[in-house]
Design a protein around this motif. Structure first.
Motif, PDB file in Angstrom:
ATOM      1  N   GLY A 110       0.973  -1.123   0.124  1.00  0.00           N
ATOM      2  CA  GLY A 110       0.043   0.224  -0.205  1.00  0.00           C
ATOM      3  C   GLY A 110       0.548   1.136   0.319  1.00  0.00           C
ATOM      4  N   GLU A 111       2.065   1.646  -0.653  1.00  0.00           N
ATOM      5  CA  GLU A 111       2.946   2.552  -0.337  1.00  0.00           C
ATOM      6  C   GLU A 111       3.768   2.730  -1.648  1.00  0.00           C
ATOM      7  OE1 GLU A 111       6.213   0.321   1.549  1.00  0.00           O
ATOM      8  OE2 GLU A 111       4.932   0.970   3.549  1.00  0.00           O
ATOM      9  N   LEU A 112       2.236   2.291  -3.066  1.00  0.00           N
ATOM     10  CA  LEU A 112       2.883   2.527  -4.134  1.00  0.00           C
ATOM     11  C   LEU A 112       1.360   3.592  -4.727  1.00  0.00           C
ATOM     12  CD1 LEU A 112       5.264   2.880  -6.146  1.00  0.00           C
ATOM     13  CD2 LEU A 112       3.285   0.977  -7.585  1.00  0.00           C
ATOM     14  N   PRO A 113       1.205   5.292  -4.540  1.00  0.00           N
ATOM     15  CA  PRO A 113      -0.091   5.649  -4.769  1.00  0.00           C
ATOM     16  C   PRO A 113      -0.365   6.039  -6.132  1.00  0.00           C
ATOM     17  CG  PRO A 113       1.559   6.937  -3.547  1.00  0.00           C
ATOM     18  CD  PRO A 113       2.333   5.598  -3.147  1.00  0.00           C
ATOM     19  N   GLY A 114      -0.850   6.433  -7.220  1.00  0.00           N
ATOM     20  CA  GLY A 114      -0.517   6.830  -8.314  1.00  0.00           C
ATOM     21  C   GLY A 114      -0.868   8.156  -7.942  1.00  0.00           C
ATOM     22  N   VAL A 115       0.108   9.061  -9.183  1.00  0.00           N
ATOM     23  CA  VAL A 115      -0.027  10.043  -9.231  1.00  0.00           C
ATOM     24  C   VAL A 115      -0.401  10.918 -10.626  1.00  0.00           C
ATOM     25  CG1 VAL A 115       1.881  12.125  -9.062  1.00  0.00           C
ATOM     26  CG2 VAL A 115       2.149  10.115  -7.539  1.00  0.00           C
ATOM     27  N   HIS A 116      -1.943  11.286  -9.727  1.00  0.00           N
ATOM     28  CA  HIS A 116      -2.308  11.689 -11.454  1.00  0.00           C
ATOM     29  C   HIS A 116      -1.662  12.724 -12.088  1.00  0.00           C
ATOM     30  CE1 HIS A 116      -5.382   9.664 -10.253  1.00  0.00           C
ATOM     31  NE2 HIS A 116      -6.039  10.016  -9.480  1.00  0.00           N
ATOM     32  N   LEU A 117      -1.943  13.031 -14.028  1.00  0.00           N
ATOM     33  CA  LEU A 117      -0.997  13.602 -14.737  1.00  0.00           C
ATOM     34  C   LEU A 117      -0.912  15.254 -14.033  1.00  0.00           C
ATOM     35  CD1 LEU A 117       0.747  13.278 -17.065  1.00  0.00           C
ATOM     36  CD2 LEU A 117      -1.767  13.942 -18.322  1.00  0.00           C
ATOM     37  N   ARG A 118      -2.194  15.378 -13.716  1.00  0.00           N
ATOM     38  CA  ARG A 118      -2.277  17.370 -13.258  1.00  0.00           C
ATOM     39  C   ARG A 118      -1.164  17.112 -12.132  1.00  0.00           C
ATOM     40  NH1 ARG A 118      -3.314  19.330 -17.576  1.00  0.00           N
ATOM     41  NH2 ARG A 118      -4.501  18.680 -18.790  1.00  0.00           N
ATOM     42  N   GLU A 119      -1.278  16.348 -11.809  1.00  0.00           N
ATOM     43  CA  GLU A 119       0.129  17.105 -10.162  1.00  0.00           C
ATOM     44  C   GLU A 119       1.435  16.652 -10.834  1.00  0.00           C
ATOM     45  OE1 GLU A 119       1.549  15.169  -6.396  1.00  0.00           O
ATOM     46  OE2 GLU A 119      -0.536  14.646  -7.266  1.00  0.00           O
ATOM     47  N   THR A 120       2.032  15.753 -11.234  1.00  0.00           N
ATOM     48  CA  THR A 120       2.653  15.567 -12.432  1.00  0.00           C
ATOM     49  C   THR A 120       3.143  16.543 -13.345  1.00  0.00           C
ATOM     50  OG1 THR A 120       3.129  12.884 -12.625  1.00  0.00           O
ATOM     51  CG2 THR A 120       4.375  13.736 -14.015  1.00  0.00           C
ATOM     52  N   VAL A 121       2.988  16.982 -14.886  1.00  0.00           N
ATOM     53  CA  VAL A 121       3.202  17.876 -14.914  1.00  0.00           C
ATOM     54  C   VAL A 121       3.285  19.392 -14.171  1.00  0.00           C
ATOM     55  CG1 VAL A 121       2.418  17.530 -17.035  1.00  0.00           C
ATOM     56  CG2 VAL A 121       0.265  18.455 -16.173  1.00  0.00           C
ATOM     57  N   GLY A 122       2.277  19.293 -13.317  1.00  0.00           N
ATOM     58  CA  GLY A 122       2.334  20.423 -12.341  1.00  0.00           C
ATOM     59  C   GLY A 122       4.018  21.293 -11.350  1.00  0.00           C
ATOM     60  N   ARG A 123       4.454  19.681 -11.115  1.00  0.00           N
ATOM     61  CA  ARG A 123       5.410  20.361 -10.384  1.00  0.00           C
ATOM     62  C   ARG A 123       7.141  20.650 -11.665  1.00  0.00           C
ATOM     63  NH1 ARG A 123       5.727  14.671  -9.668  1.00  0.00           N
ATOM     64  NH2 ARG A 123       7.602  13.345 -10.699  1.00  0.00           N
ATOM     65  N   GLN A 124       6.140  20.289 -13.023  1.00  0.00           N
ATOM     66  CA  GLN A 124       7.483  20.280 -14.196  1.00  0.00           C
ATOM     67  C   GLN A 124       7.548  21.973 -13.478  1.00  0.00           C
ATOM     68  OE1 GLN A 124       8.853  18.053 -14.827  1.00  0.00           O
ATOM     69  NE2 GLN A 124       7.384  16.379 -14.026  1.00  0.00           N
ATOM     70  N   SER A 125       9.402  22.335 -14.258  1.00  0.00           N
ATOM     71  CA  SER A 125      10.068  22.809 -14.058  1.00  0.00           C
ATOM     72  C   SER A 125      11.283  23.034 -15.535  1.00  0.00           C
ATOM     73  CB  SER A 125      11.195  23.805 -12.905  1.00  0.00           C
ATOM     74  OG  SER A 125      11.467  22.424 -12.843  1.00  0.00           O
ATOM     75  N   GLY A 126      11.628  24.633 -15.769  1.00  0.00           N
ATOM     76  CA  GLY A 126      12.222  24.747 -16.943  1.00  0.00           C
ATOM     77  C   GLY A 126      11.818  24.145 -18.400  1.00  0.00           C
ATOM     78  N   MET A 127      12.930  23.627 -19.316  1.00  0.00           N
ATOM     79  CA  MET A 127      11.860  23.283 -20.521  1.00  0.00           C
ATOM     80  C   MET A 127      11.039  22.474 -20.489  1.00  0.00           C
ATOM     81  SD  MET A 127      14.544  20.361 -21.956  1.00  0.00           S
ATOM     82  CE  MET A 127      13.927  20.387 -23.488  1.00  0.00           C
ATOM     83  N   TYR A 128      10.394  21.833 -19.429  1.00  0.00           N
ATOM     84  CA  TYR A 128       8.881  21.414 -19.052  1.00  0.00           C
ATOM     85  C   TYR A 128       8.217  21.732 -18.402  1.00  0.00           C
ATOM     86  CZ  TYR A 128      12.536  17.253 -20.783  1.00  0.00           C
ATOM     87  OH  TYR A 128      13.300  16.577 -21.133  1.00  0.00           O
ATOM     88  N   ALA A 129       8.206  22.590 -17.539  1.00  0.00           N
ATOM     89  CA  ALA A 129       7.569  23.222 -16.988  1.00  0.00           C
ATOM     90  C   ALA A 129       5.985  24.046 -18.082  1.00  0.00           C
ATOM     91  CB  ALA A 129       7.634  25.325 -17.286  1.00  0.00           C
ATOM     92  N   ILE A 130       6.316  23.888 -19.362  1.00  0.00           N
ATOM     93  CA  ILE A 130       4.851  24.522 -20.530  1.00  0.00           C
ATOM     94  C   ILE A 130       4.296  23.059 -20.753  1.00  0.00           C
ATOM     95  CG2 ILE A 130       6.373  23.562 -22.330  1.00  0.00           C
ATOM     96  CD1 ILE A 130       5.802  24.899 -24.672  1.00  0.00           C
ATOM     97  N   THR A 131       4.949  21.911 -20.353  1.00  0.00           N
ATOM     98  CA  THR A 131       3.708  20.291 -20.397  1.00  0.00           C
ATOM     99  C   THR A 131       2.742  20.929 -19.177  1.00  0.00           C
ATOM    100  OG1 THR A 131       5.069  19.757 -18.143  1.00  0.00           O
ATOM    101  CG2 THR A 131       5.391  19.379 -20.569  1.00  0.00           C
ATOM    102  N   LYS A 132       2.896  21.963 -18.355  1.00  0.00           N
ATOM    103  CA  LYS A 132       1.746  22.541 -17.680  1.00  0.00           C
ATOM    104  C   LYS A 132      -0.086  22.830 -18.194  1.00  0.00           C
ATOM    105  CE  LYS A 132       4.223  24.167 -13.249  1.00  0.00           C
ATOM    106  NZ  LYS A 132       4.905  24.288 -14.095  1.00  0.00           N
ATOM    107  N   LYS A 133       0.589  23.494 -19.585  1.00  0.00           N
ATOM    108  CA  LYS A 133      -0.605  24.298 -20.760  1.00  0.00           C
ATOM    109  C   LYS A 133      -0.860  22.395 -21.348  1.00  0.00           C
ATOM    110  CE  LYS A 133       1.414  28.280 -20.705  1.00  0.00           C
ATOM    111  NZ  LYS A 133       2.553  29.300 -21.503  1.00  0.00           N
ATOM    112  N   VAL A 134      -0.430  21.204 -20.455  1.00  0.00           N
ATOM    113  CA  VAL A 134      -0.750  20.322 -22.433  1.00  0.00           C
ATOM    114  C   VAL A 134      -2.702  20.261 -21.352  1.00  0.00           C
ATOM    115  CG1 VAL A 134      -1.082  18.203 -19.873  1.00  0.00           C
ATOM    116  CG2 VAL A 134      -0.653  17.717 -22.700  1.00  0.00           C
ATOM    117  N   THR A 135      -3.265  19.991 -22.627  1.00  0.00           N
ATOM    118  CA  THR A 135      -4.874  19.864 -22.590  1.00  0.00           C
ATOM    119  C   THR A 135      -5.066  18.562 -22.780  1.00  0.00           C
ATOM    120  OG1 THR A 135      -5.536  19.610 -24.802  1.00  0.00           O
ATOM    121  CG2 THR A 135      -5.587  21.863 -24.127  1.00  0.00           C
ATOM    122  N   ASP A 136      -6.369  17.987 -21.693  1.00  0.00           N
ATOM    123  CA  ASP A 136      -7.050  16.831 -21.875  1.00  0.00           C
ATOM    124  C   ASP A 136      -6.416  16.108 -22.898  1.00  0.00           C
ATOM    125  OD1 ASP A 136      -7.049  17.358 -18.884  1.00  0.00           O
ATOM    126  OD2 ASP A 136      -9.588  16.914 -18.945  1.00  0.00           O
TER     127      ASP A 136
END
Lengths: 229, 270
Positions: A110-136
């Protein structure tokens, strides 16, 4: 209870599990045989006794192309690992399928929670910060192209777009660790994906960069993707 | 180093989605440390390859975990990306019963100077350093990255030793450019040592083109039967191009040194 991955692997073997991804691992009187599931150990296979050889086997596909994702269903055939004990088996399987034994153990605990995509892209920075804008819709298309079990990746997803939006562009079986992603598998150890990997995030970036921005009509509500640099 | 059978070591590398050799040195240093049996477990994680940093804590059983970045300098990755992906709160993080000890990157260690000199001597055996220009080539970038600073620091140290007639830092993407190596150097022999972690995209494929020893990027190092023909006689000089400093097996020692340094800086810890 304390983690013990080697002990967990022994337990999984005692349960009859014999396959992980495209690989079979078979207990013998002298240890373990490990080979591609489409090969027969009696065939003329390239033999190895060093479990670290598994890493070199997994580096490239049959055509010599690098495999940055080891769960892509293109593991090359023609090799046989003869391993003396379960410690060597653990080393080999971790090289063929990095972090997958440990992820399954964490999942069981019970120690492997799924991390939803919005959270994953939400923490990106640098060249990947743009991925926050990915539409569904962009995300669903990119995920379908890159994560499908036929050609993309054999892992089962533990994540969605967000808590209420499933990845509808993949079959429901993709989110069920009890269903083998490779049809006809022997009793198996599941390959688990707890969140979008960096390679997928990079694909979102490519998708956003190549999609021309179309401003919404002046009288429409702003529902389209925001402009990107 | 005193064995730490109840601790795990996690080496963090950059990795690559296209070049199979980017992660090789990290894996080889890990294999060499496993053979020495100093830790309960030794694993590698990467930004661009598997296993990923996000999977790090699922890889090891131990609750005491040293994390050593196999990076050439401090910068964006060591200060932003690694702490974020591993959810570190500082040099020391306590989480879910586990202690994560975040060490300095290998490239920060003072032994880098010794390893660069070793690489330079190996690639040009018998060549008189007093008739040699030594070029340390780094990436150089406008990112939040101190690779240029680290390369200049090493050059200052090597120059102070007086071993080589000329020592210069050069870069792929900023002045002084490695592409102008013949204009920058004064000696008949030129030794170029990449201040990089691996013989990956930059040091094996890009820099040889900038030096003029290849017309276009070759296949990856592991996919070629010959690593490099040394020396090359070109532009009126004798040019020796070394393997990246990070492929030196002694890097495994530097990983241990960074752990020792961490323990010295945090003596109250178990």
């Amino acid at each position: 209870m304390k983690r013990d991955l080697t002990q967990a692997l022994a337990r999984w073997i005692s349960q009859g599990r014999r396959q992980i991804g495209e690989v079979l691992f078979l207990p013998t009187d002298h240890g373990f045989l490990v080979h591609h599931h489409l090969d027969s150990p009696s065939a003329d296979l390239e033999p190895h006794t060093d479990p670290n050889a598994a890493r070199r086997i997994a580096v490239a596909d049959a055509s010599g192309e690098f495999r940055p994702i080891k769960t892509t269903p293109n593991l090359r055939r023609g090799w046989l690992l003869k391993l003396p004990d379960i410690t060597a088996l653990r080393t080999a399987l971790e090289a063929l399928y990095p972090a997958m034994l440990g992820s399954f153990l964490s999942f069981e605990r019970g120690e492997l929670p799924g991390v939803h995509l919005r959270e994953t892209v939400g923490r990106q920075s640098g060249m990947y910060a743009i991925t926050k804008k990915v539409t569904d819709n962009q995300a669903l298309a990119v995920i379908a192209r890159n994560c499908n079990s036929e050609h993309g990746c054999l892992k089962a997803h533990l994540w969605q777009i967000d808590p209420t939006t499933p990845v509808s562009s993949l079959p429901a079986s993709k989110t069920d660790p009890s269903i083998p992603q490779l049809p006809g598998s022997a009793p198996f150890l599941p390959l688990l994906c707890a969140e979008a990997c960096n390679l997928l995030v990079a694909k979102f970036r490519e998708e956003i960069k190549k999609t021309p921005y179309t401003p919404p009509p002046a009288d429409a509500a702003p529902t389209a993707a925001p402009p990107h640099p | 180093m005193t064995p730490k059978p109840h601790s795990a070591l996690i080496i963090v590398g950059h990795g690559s989605t296209t070049n199979p050799d980017s992660s090789t040195p990290s894996f080889e240093h890990a294999e060499s440390l496993v053979r020495r049996g100093l830790f309960g477990d030794v694993q590698c994680v990467f930004w661009k390859e598997e296993p990923s940093m996000r999977q790090a804590l699922h890889l090891v059983d131990q609750d005491d975990i040293y994390i050593v970045p196999n990076f050439i300098s401090e910068g964006y990755f060591t200060r932003t990306v690694i702490p974020r992906e591993l959810e570190l709160t500082g040099p020391l993080t306590q989480r879910a019963g586990r202690t994560l000890k975040y060490c300095e990157p290998v490239g920060n260690h003072e032994r880098m100077t010794e390893l660069l000199l070793r690489r330079a001597a190996e690639v040009a055996p018998g060549v008189d350093p007093q008739k040699t220009s030594l070029l340390i080539v780094g990436h150089g970038t406008n990112l939040n990255d101190n690779s240029a600073f680290a390369a200049k620091r090493e050059v200052d140290r090597i120059a102070a030793s007086g071993i080589y007639a000329q020592v210069l830092s050069t870069f792929m993407e900023e002045e002084p450019l490695i592409a102008k190596w013949d204009e920058l150097t004064t000696q008949p022999n030129v030794v170029v040592v990449p201040f990089f972690i691996s013989d990956g995209l930059h040091s094996y494929q890009d820099i040889p083109v900038l030096l003029g020893i290849e017309q276009e990027p070759t296949a990856a190092a592991s996919q070629r039967s010959v690593f490099r023909d040394n020396p090359r006689h070109m532009r009126g000089r004798t040019l020796y191009y070394a393997s990246a400093v990070g492929t030196e097996p002694l890097f495994a020692e530097v990983i241990l040194d960074q752990i020792t340094a961490f323990d010295l800086a945090h003596p109250a810890l178990p």
